[in-house]
Scaffold this motif. Sequence first.
Motif, short mmCIF file in Angstrom:
data_model
loop_
_atom_site.label_atom_id
_atom_site.label_comp_id
_atom_site.label_asym_id
_atom_site.label_seq_id
_atom_site.Cartn_x
_atom_site.Cartn_y
_atom_site.Cartn_z
N SER A 110 -11.45 -43.89 61.23
CA SER A 110 -10.10 -43.47 60.88
C SER A 110 -9.41 -44.49 59.97
O SER A 110 -9.72 -45.69 60.01
CB SER A 110 -9.26 -43.27 62.14
OG SER A 110 -8.97 -44.52 62.75
N GLN A 111 -8.46 -43.99 59.19
CA GLN A 111 -7.68 -44.89 58.34
C GLN A 111 -6.95 -45.95 59.17
O GLN A 111 -6.86 -47.11 58.76
CB GLN A 111 -6.66 -44.07 57.55
CG GLN A 111 -7.23 -43.33 56.36
CD GLN A 111 -7.64 -44.26 55.23
OE1 GLN A 111 -7.04 -45.31 55.01
NE2 GLN A 111 -8.68 -43.88 54.51
N GLU A 112 -6.45 -45.54 60.33
CA GLU A 112 -5.71 -46.49 61.18
C GLU A 112 -6.59 -47.69 61.54
O GLU A 112 -6.14 -48.85 61.48
CB GLU A 112 -5.24 -45.80 62.45
CG GLU A 112 -4.10 -44.80 62.24
CD GLU A 112 -4.60 -43.48 61.62
OE1 GLU A 112 -3.74 -42.73 61.11
OE2 GLU A 112 -5.82 -43.23 61.64
N LYS A 113 -7.84 -47.44 61.89
CA LYS A 113 -8.74 -48.54 62.28
C LYS A 113 -9.14 -49.39 61.08
O LYS A 113 -9.18 -50.61 61.16
CB LYS A 113 -9.98 -47.97 62.97
CG LYS A 113 -9.69 -47.42 64.36
CD LYS A 113 -10.96 -46.92 65.04
CE LYS A 113 -10.66 -46.38 66.43
NZ LYS A 113 -11.89 -45.85 67.09
N ILE A 114 -9.46 -48.73 59.95
CA ILE A 114 -9.84 -49.49 58.76
C ILE A 114 -8.68 -50.38 58.31
O ILE A 114 -8.87 -51.57 58.03
CB ILE A 114 -10.23 -48.55 57.60
CG1 ILE A 114 -11.32 -47.56 58.01
CG2 ILE A 114 -10.70 -49.37 56.39
CD1 ILE A 114 -11.61 -46.50 56.96
N GLN A 115 -7.50 -49.80 58.27
CA GLN A 115 -6.34 -50.56 57.82
C GLN A 115 -6.01 -51.70 58.78
O GLN A 115 -5.66 -52.81 58.36
CB GLN A 115 -5.15 -49.62 57.65
CG GLN A 115 -5.34 -48.61 56.53
CD GLN A 115 -4.23 -47.59 56.45
OE1 GLN A 115 -3.14 -47.78 56.99
NE2 GLN A 115 -4.49 -46.48 55.75
N VAL A 133 -8.12 -62.58 48.16
CA VAL A 133 -7.97 -61.70 47.01
C VAL A 133 -8.70 -60.41 47.37
O VAL A 133 -9.90 -60.45 47.69
CB VAL A 133 -8.54 -62.30 45.72
CG1 VAL A 133 -8.41 -61.30 44.57
CG2 VAL A 133 -7.82 -63.61 45.37
N VAL A 134 -8.02 -59.29 47.31
CA VAL A 134 -8.59 -58.01 47.70
C VAL A 134 -9.07 -57.24 46.48
O VAL A 134 -8.30 -57.01 45.54
CB VAL A 134 -7.56 -57.16 48.47
CG1 VAL A 134 -8.13 -55.78 48.78
CG2 VAL A 134 -7.13 -57.86 49.74
N THR A 135 -10.34 -56.87 46.49
CA THR A 135 -10.83 -55.91 45.50
C THR A 135 -10.72 -54.53 46.13
O THR A 135 -11.32 -54.27 47.18
CB THR A 135 -12.29 -56.19 45.11
OG1 THR A 135 -12.38 -57.50 44.53
CG2 THR A 135 -12.78 -55.17 44.09
N LEU A 136 -9.91 -53.68 45.53
CA LEU A 136 -9.70 -52.35 46.10
C LEU A 136 -11.01 -51.59 46.18
O LEU A 136 -11.94 -51.83 45.41
CB LEU A 136 -8.69 -51.58 45.26
CG LEU A 136 -7.31 -52.23 45.09
CD1 LEU A 136 -6.40 -51.32 44.26
CD2 LEU A 136 -6.67 -52.54 46.43
N THR A 137 -11.08 -50.68 47.13
CA THR A 137 -12.31 -49.92 47.36
C THR A 137 -12.62 -49.02 46.16
O THR A 137 -11.74 -48.33 45.65
CB THR A 137 -12.17 -49.07 48.63
OG1 THR A 137 -11.81 -49.93 49.71
CG2 THR A 137 -13.47 -48.36 48.97
N GLU A 149 -9.93 -40.37 50.87
CA GLU A 149 -9.87 -41.46 51.85
C GLU A 149 -9.73 -42.81 51.16
O GLU A 149 -9.00 -43.69 51.62
CB GLU A 149 -11.12 -41.44 52.73
CG GLU A 149 -11.20 -40.26 53.68
CD GLU A 149 -10.09 -40.28 54.71
OE1 GLU A 149 -9.81 -41.35 55.28
OE2 GLU A 149 -9.48 -39.21 54.93
N VAL A 150 -10.46 -42.98 50.06
CA VAL A 150 -10.35 -44.23 49.29
C VAL A 150 -8.93 -44.40 48.76
O VAL A 150 -8.36 -45.50 48.82
CB VAL A 150 -11.37 -44.25 48.14
CG1 VAL A 150 -11.09 -45.42 47.19
CG2 VAL A 150 -12.79 -44.35 48.69
N ASP A 151 -8.33 -43.32 48.26
CA ASP A 151 -6.95 -43.38 47.77
C ASP A 151 -5.99 -43.80 48.87
O ASP A 151 -5.09 -44.62 48.64
CB ASP A 151 -6.53 -42.02 47.20
CG ASP A 151 -7.09 -41.76 45.82
OD1 ASP A 151 -7.39 -42.74 45.10
OD2 ASP A 151 -7.23 -40.57 45.45
#
Length: 213
Positions: A110-115, A133-137, A149-151
């Motif tokens: 789920s998004q909640e867990k990933i986030q 430094v975060v590289t976006l998915t 989901e990536v968005d």
Amino acid sequence: MKKQRLLGFSLALNAVLIATFLIFGFIYRDKIAQRFVRMKGNPTIVMYGNSITAQGKWVELLGRTDVMNNALPGQATYHFLQLIRSHVIDLHPKVCFIKGGINDITVGVSQEKIQANFRTMLEMLMQNGITPVVTLTVYEQHDPSSKREVDALNAFLVSFCTQNHITSIDLNQYISDSTGLRAEYAVDKTHLNAKAYEIWAREISRVLKEKGI
């Protein structure tokens, strides 16, 4: 005459051995450099993520020998969180480039867990004096469900990074289009080719220069 033949054979054998050594060194130069970084310890930069990060030849791409590739192929953000202390924090780097999430999305986390996993990891890095430094998915190829989901994940990451003054890198603007990862930058549905890594390395180098690292 016999001695001359032996000398000629010896010289030819030495030439073959030297050439083999040079070829081996060239092919495996990044692995050799990574071993050197591990032996030396105290890397300035740690690359952390899944197989997409793991497949990058970062010593070669960034042109420096203080970068350690501690990515975890095939793993999700839960595993990143469990291992972040040993794989990043205990190494005391100045900066950690972190990227992930696509494996979570693939298996239906789920998004909640990933986030939540990302939030905890980024907070841990900052609390330990490490600049994240975060590289976006990056999108997958031709997968509308995955793209949505990536968005959603990237929207969270951009918001969190903005609120906490964390730099983010958006590769999708360079290597993706409305359908997802562009074929010219892909080796399969998910993974990147050498052209994509060059763009990623360029963006990382830009961030390092901005931060004076």
